[in-house]
Enzyme design. Structure first.
Site, PDB file in Angstrom:
ATOM      1  N   ASP A  71       0.864  -1.185   0.000  1.00 32.37           N
ATOM      2  CA  ASP A  71       0.000   0.000   0.000  1.00 32.37           C
ATOM      3  C   ASP A  71       0.898   1.231   0.000  1.00 32.37           C
ATOM      4  OD1 ASP A  71      -1.955   1.860   0.182  1.00 32.37           O
ATOM      5  OD2 ASP A  71      -2.765   1.213   2.116  1.00 32.37           O
ATOM      6  N   LYS A  72       1.356   1.573  -1.182  1.00 30.00           N
ATOM      7  CA  LYS A  72       2.365   2.625  -1.295  1.00 30.00           C
ATOM      8  C   LYS A  72       1.813   3.995  -0.934  1.00 30.00           C
ATOM      9  CE  LYS A  72       5.111   0.285  -4.847  1.00 30.00           C
ATOM     10  NZ  LYS A  72       6.516   0.340  -4.433  1.00 30.00           N
ATOM     11  N   GLY A 120      10.182   0.624  -9.042  1.00 28.15           N
ATOM     12  CA  GLY A 120      10.858   1.927  -9.041  1.00 28.15           C
ATOM     13  C   GLY A 120      10.080   3.023  -8.356  1.00 28.15           C
ATOM     14  N   ASN A 146       7.241   4.322   5.176  1.00 28.93           N
ATOM     15  CA  ASN A 146       8.528   4.025   4.575  1.00 28.93           C
ATOM     16  C   ASN A 146       8.811   5.088   3.517  1.00 28.93           C
ATOM     17  OD1 ASN A 146      10.286   2.860   2.453  1.00 28.93           O
ATOM     18  ND2 ASN A 146      10.278   1.051   3.775  1.00 28.93           N
ATOM     19  N   SER A 182      16.076  -0.317  -1.968  1.00 30.80           N
ATOM     20  CA  SER A 182      15.382  -0.794  -3.168  1.00 30.80           C
ATOM     21  C   SER A 182      16.387  -0.915  -4.302  1.00 30.80           C
ATOM     22  CB  SER A 182      14.273   0.179  -3.568  1.00 30.80           C
ATOM     23  OG  SER A 182      13.857  -0.141  -4.886  1.00 30.80           O
ATOM     24  N   LYS A 215      15.809   0.458   6.492  1.00 31.79           N
ATOM     25  CA  LYS A 215      15.540  -0.839   5.843  1.00 31.79           C
ATOM     26  C   LYS A 215      16.704  -1.167   4.920  1.00 31.79           C
ATOM     27  CE  LYS A 215      12.152  -3.395   3.154  1.00 31.79           C
ATOM     28  NZ  LYS A 215      10.764  -3.454   2.712  1.00 31.79           N
ATOM     29  N   THR A 243      14.956  -7.951   5.474  1.00 30.14           N
ATOM     30  CA  THR A 243      15.623  -7.286   4.378  1.00 30.14           C
ATOM     31  C   THR A 243      14.644  -6.873   3.277  1.00 30.14           C
ATOM     32  OG1 THR A 243      15.937  -9.258   2.971  1.00 30.14           O
ATOM     33  CG2 THR A 243      17.628  -8.807   4.628  1.00 30.14           C
ATOM     34  N   THR A 245      14.310  -6.730  -1.085  1.00 29.26           N
ATOM     35  CA  THR A 245      14.460  -7.781  -2.113  1.00 29.26           C
ATOM     36  C   THR A 245      15.945  -7.967  -2.468  1.00 29.26           C
ATOM     37  OG1 THR A 245      14.150  -6.096  -3.813  1.00 29.26           O
ATOM     38  CG2 THR A 245      12.205  -7.319  -3.147  1.00 29.26           C
TER      39      THR A 245
END
Ligand SMILES: Cc1cc2nc3c(=O)[nH]c(=O)nc-3n(C[C@H](O)[C@H](O)[C@H](O)COP(=O)(O)O)c2cc1C
Length: 357
Positions: A71-72, A120, A146, A182, A215, A243, A245
């Site tokens: 849920d960005k 992205g 985040n 990311s 993160k 972690t 990805t």
């Protein structure tokens, strides 16, 4: 057979990002229908006293959180909380909205119950998220935010970019997590260095006393990872989330490529062992010195419990939710509750870190 298992074949025939958008739209329905919302809450939101704990002034009914990326934009907070999560990490959000990378950018590896994404940081930006958050905040479970960095910036402007986001968001999250890991924003992972992490946390501490997390990626050199986390602790971080990805494509049989090059980050079962091993090292060095949140391939109560006994106060899930559907969180919580009883622990806090290697 659950409703999700019935619709899963249809969902998995859809392009993955369209399927995600479809499912999340469904999550907007229960909050509009009080009977349905309370029916779901009764089904999924069981409260087990032995799973509850207070961390940094926040109350967690249970240790299972939603990982960031689902849920960005903070659009589905009520629907997601109705699945029984103990906390939700929203985002990653960036200061200015951005489209993200070209589609397709989410890929399933069904046999491996894994996902590869090249998203992205597609998101509506801090102001858009704030408008959504204001409808809910303060909320029944802790809401983490985040924060990522906009893509079209030179690296030297990153600190300012994080600062502007935090300054605008500071009154509307229960904790903040800085995403430095990311793989889909060029050079973002270069910010995982002691200098930047020190500057970032000093800046953030000047803005808020709310809990702060970083993160991290599973792909760092171990010495670098330990030095960066040590620096973060010295500069007042409240915890480490490990972690994100991986770009170690050896974990998957047939990674998706663009122009002959492997792309994006791998999550889900294929990431599990790697994340667990990174977490083991992290916990060995930092358990008791900071709060540890573990994620990466957690798909059942056994793995969640393993990470908790390894030192995780909280865990998060994402890919497993896509493969197993909404009943997963309630199932993990019920089984964790039973495991604690079977092992003679009266509360989860007694199990955390019990088996540090
Ligand atoms: C589709 C997708 C989008 C993601 N977006 C983000 C994001 O915006 N920010 C972030 O910190 N992590 C993001 N992640 C990473 C997850 O939060 C998590 O760290 C990773 O998927 C490992 O957990 P899992 O194996 O349970 O999925 C994303 C993962 C996926 C699969």
């Amino acid at each position: 057979m659950s409703f999700y298992q019935k619709i899963k074949p249809m969902l998995f025939k859809m392009e993955p990002e369209n399927a995600h958008n479809f499912v999340t739209k469904l999550m907007l329905i229960p909050p509009k229908i009080p009977f349905l919302e309370s029916f779901l809450a009764n089904s999924y939101c069981r409260v087990y006293k032995n799973l509850a704990q207070d961390i940094h002034g926040l109350h967690f009914y249970n240790p299972i959180g939603l990982a960031s990326g689902f849920d960005k934009n903070a659009e589905f907070v009520r629907g997601l909380a109705g699945l029984g999560f103990g906390f939700l990490e929203l985002g990653s959000i960036t200061q200015m909205h951005q489209e993200g990378n070209p589609k397709p950018r989410i890929f399933r590896h069904v046999a491996e119950e894994s996902i590869q994404n090249t998203l992205g940081f597609n998101n509506i930006g801090v102001r858009g998220m704030l408008a959504n958050l204001k409808k809910h905040y303060p909320f029944t479970v802790p809401l983490g935010i985040n924060i990522g960095k906009n893509k079209n910036l030179v690296l030297a402007d990153s600190l300012k970019n994080y600062e502007l986001s935090l300054e605008e968001l500071k009154n509307y999250g229960d904790y903040f997590a800085f995403n430095l890991s990311s793989p889909n924003t060029p050079n973002l992972r270069d910010l995982q260095n002691e200098n930047f992490v020190g500057e970032l946390l000093n800046m953030a501490r000047g803005i808020t006393q709310k809990p702060l997390f970083i993160k991290i990626s599973p792909d760092m050199e171990i010495d670098t990872m330990l030095a960066v986390c040590q620096k973060a602790i010295e500069c007042g971080v409240n915890g480490i989330i490990a972690t994100n990805t991986t770009i170690d494509y050896s974990v998957i049989a047939n990674p998706i490529q663009k122009d002959g090059i492997n792309v994006g980050g791998i999550s889900g079962r294929a990431l599990c062992e790697k994340s667990r091993e990174v977490f083991r090292i992290l916990a060995k060095h930092f358990f008791g010195k900071t709060t540890l949140i573990s994620l990466g391939g957690i798909s059942d109560s056994n793995e969640a419990y393993t990470r908790i006994k390894m030192g995780a106060s909280l865990v998060q899930i994402m890919s497993a939710l896509i493969y197993q559907g909404p009943s997963l969180v309630a199932r993990i919580n019920k089984e964790l509750h039973e495991k604690l009883i079977a092992d003679g622990f009266s509360n989860i806090t007694e199990a955390i870190g019990k088996e540090i290697a």
